[in-house]
Design a protein around this motif. Structure first.
Motif, short mmCIF file in Angstrom:
data_model
loop_
_atom_site.label_atom_id
_atom_site.label_comp_id
_atom_site.label_asym_id
_atom_site.label_seq_id
_atom_site.Cartn_x
_atom_site.Cartn_y
_atom_site.Cartn_z
N PHE A 1 0.93 -1.38 0.28
CA PHE A 1 0.22 0.49 -0.15
C PHE A 1 0.77 1.00 -0.25
CE2 PHE A 1 -3.04 2.68 2.11
CZ PHE A 1 -3.93 2.39 1.22
N ALA A 2 0.76 2.08 -1.04
CA ALA A 2 2.20 3.72 -0.91
C ALA A 2 0.44 4.95 -0.95
CB ALA A 2 2.76 3.19 -2.70
N ARG A 3 1.34 5.99 -0.52
CA ARG A 3 0.53 6.64 -0.87
C ARG A 3 1.46 7.67 -1.60
NH1 ARG A 3 0.56 8.18 4.86
NH2 ARG A 3 2.41 8.43 4.90
N VAL A 4 0.99 8.83 -1.84
CA VAL A 4 1.98 9.28 -2.78
C VAL A 4 1.56 10.88 -1.82
CG1 VAL A 4 0.73 11.66 -4.69
CG2 VAL A 4 -0.10 9.35 -5.25
N ILE A 5 2.85 11.12 -2.05
CA ILE A 5 3.13 12.01 -0.70
C ILE A 5 3.23 13.53 -1.72
CG2 ILE A 5 3.89 10.79 0.75
CD1 ILE A 5 7.17 11.05 0.10
N SER A 6 3.94 13.76 -3.09
CA SER A 6 4.20 14.82 -2.91
C SER A 6 3.79 14.73 -4.78
CB SER A 6 4.99 15.48 -3.65
OG SER A 6 6.43 14.78 -3.72
N LYS A 7 3.68 15.87 -5.70
CA LYS A 7 3.52 15.83 -7.24
C LYS A 7 4.32 16.47 -8.11
CE LYS A 7 0.09 14.82 -10.76
NZ LYS A 7 -1.18 14.76 -11.07
N PRO A 8 5.81 16.10 -8.14
CA PRO A 8 6.66 17.80 -8.61
C PRO A 8 6.24 17.87 -9.71
CG PRO A 8 7.85 15.48 -7.65
CD PRO A 8 6.74 15.80 -7.70
N SER A 9 5.68 17.70 -10.50
CA SER A 9 5.34 18.20 -11.89
C SER A 9 4.44 17.69 -12.30
CB SER A 9 6.15 17.96 -12.99
OG SER A 9 6.19 15.98 -13.35
N VAL B 1 4.72 11.80 -10.18
CA VAL B 1 4.07 11.70 -8.98
C VAL B 1 5.60 11.20 -7.45
CG1 VAL B 1 1.80 11.18 -9.21
CG2 VAL B 1 3.14 9.11 -9.20
N CYS B 2 5.33 11.15 -6.39
CA CYS B 2 6.23 10.59 -5.89
C CYS B 2 5.57 10.13 -4.62
CB CYS B 2 6.98 11.77 -4.80
SG CYS B 2 8.31 11.26 -3.52
N LEU B 3 6.38 8.27 -3.62
CA LEU B 3 5.92 7.33 -3.27
C LEU B 3 5.96 7.49 -1.94
CD1 LEU B 3 4.19 4.83 -5.57
CD2 LEU B 3 3.07 6.47 -5.02
N LEU C 1 9.90 6.50 -3.61
CA LEU C 1 9.43 6.25 -5.29
C LEU C 1 9.04 7.33 -6.07
CD1 LEU C 1 10.83 3.13 -6.33
CD2 LEU C 1 7.49 2.57 -6.26
N LEU C 2 9.88 7.34 -6.68
CA LEU C 2 9.67 8.39 -8.03
C LEU C 2 8.41 7.88 -9.31
CD1 LEU C 2 9.52 11.31 -7.65
CD2 LEU C 2 11.34 11.56 -8.76
N LEU C 3 7.94 8.17 -9.52
CA LEU C 3 7.50 7.70 -10.88
C LEU C 3 6.14 9.11 -12.20
CD1 LEU C 3 4.53 5.32 -9.63
CD2 LEU C 3 6.29 3.91 -10.21
N SER C 4 6.99 8.47 -13.06
CA SER C 4 6.71 8.69 -13.98
C SER C 4 5.06 8.40 -14.63
CB SER C 4 7.45 9.08 -15.97
OG SER C 4 7.20 9.68 -16.49
N MET C 5 4.00 9.38 -14.61
CA MET C 5 2.49 8.87 -14.55
C MET C 5 2.19 9.74 -15.69
SD MET C 5 1.88 7.62 -11.34
CE MET C 5 0.47 6.89 -11.97
N LYS C 6 2.28 9.86 -16.99
CA LYS C 6 1.57 10.47 -18.29
C LYS C 6 -0.27 10.78 -17.78
CE LYS C 6 5.12 10.24 -21.79
NZ LYS C 6 6.27 11.49 -20.84
N GLY C 7 -0.93 12.25 -17.80
CA GLY C 7 -1.89 12.31 -17.67
C GLY C 7 -2.89 11.13 -16.18
N ASN C 8 -1.54 11.17 -15.24
CA ASN C 8 -2.48 10.92 -14.30
C ASN C 8 -3.55 11.57 -13.06
OD1 ASN C 8 -1.37 12.26 -11.60
ND2 ASN C 8 0.42 11.34 -12.93
N HIS D 1 -4.33 6.45 -2.61
CA HIS D 1 -3.63 6.03 -1.81
C HIS D 1 -3.08 4.58 -3.42
CE1 HIS D 1 -4.45 7.12 1.76
NE2 HIS D 1 -3.49 6.53 2.22
N ILE D 2 -2.04 4.16 -3.60
CA ILE D 2 -2.43 2.82 -4.46
C ILE D 2 -1.83 1.81 -4.31
CG2 ILE D 2 -2.45 4.76 -7.01
CD1 ILE D 2 0.56 4.30 -6.45
N ILE D 3 -2.64 0.36 -5.16
CA ILE D 3 -2.02 -0.89 -4.40
C ILE D 3 -1.45 -1.38 -5.63
CG2 ILE D 3 -2.81 -3.23 -3.88
CD1 ILE D 3 -5.31 -1.86 -3.21
N GLY D 4 0.73 -1.66 -5.00
CA GLY D 4 1.16 -2.29 -5.62
C GLY D 4 1.69 -4.03 -5.09
N VAL D 5 1.68 -5.15 -6.08
CA VAL D 5 2.10 -5.98 -6.26
C VAL D 5 3.69 -5.44 -6.06
CG1 VAL D 5 2.18 -8.62 -6.69
CG2 VAL D 5 0.45 -7.02 -6.71
N PRO D 6 4.84 -6.31 -5.30
CA PRO D 6 5.73 -6.28 -5.22
C PRO D 6 6.59 -7.26 -6.02
CG PRO D 6 5.63 -5.93 -2.89
CD PRO D 6 4.29 -5.82 -3.94
N TYR D 7 7.57 -7.92 -6.88
CA TYR D 7 8.37 -8.74 -7.24
C TYR D 7 8.81 -9.20 -6.63
CZ TYR D 7 7.93 -6.69 -12.73
OH TYR D 7 6.73 -6.25 -13.38
#
Length: 106
Positions: free
Chosen positions: A2-10, A14-16, A51-58, A65-71
């Motif tokens: 379970f991860a939370r968006v903590i900032s949106k630098p652009s 998004v930063c989780l 964790l910093l993600l590039s997510m076009k159009g998000n 919050h978003i849910i992820g399945v770790p490898y």
């Protein structure tokens, strides 16, 4: 996971609040986690707690919050006493992490 968006630098970034402490860091960045319901994203970087993600159009905003399945969780699962269990999209309880109570006998 379970991860939370903590900032949106652009608008497309998004930063989780998950990093090495939540996701094992071995392997390529593309093989760390699969975020459910997030069709297009690219992991830009991972630090100890972020964790910093590039997510076009998000449309995510800080606090979402978003849910992820770790490898792989082998290097992180012992850091927590319990993990939350989600089945069919619903929280069903907690599992104890037995690696936390490991003891060496001499």
């Amino acid at each position: 996971m379970f991860a939370r968006v903590i900032s949106k630098p652009s608008p497309d970034t998004v930063c989780l609040d998950c990093g090495y402490k939540a996701l094992a860091s071995e392997g390529a960045l593309t093989e760390r986690v699969d975020f459910l319901g997030q069709p297009e994203y690219e992991i830009i970087s991972e630090s100890e707690e972020h964790l910093l993600l590039s997510m076009k159009g998000n449309t995510l905003i800080p606090g979402d919050h978003i849910i992820g399945v770790p490898y792989h969780i082998g290097r992180t699962n012992h850091l927590y006493d319990q993990c939350a269990v989600v089945s069919d999209g619903k929280f069903t309880g907690y599992w104890s992490i037995l690696a936390r109570s490991r003891r060496f006998n001499v």
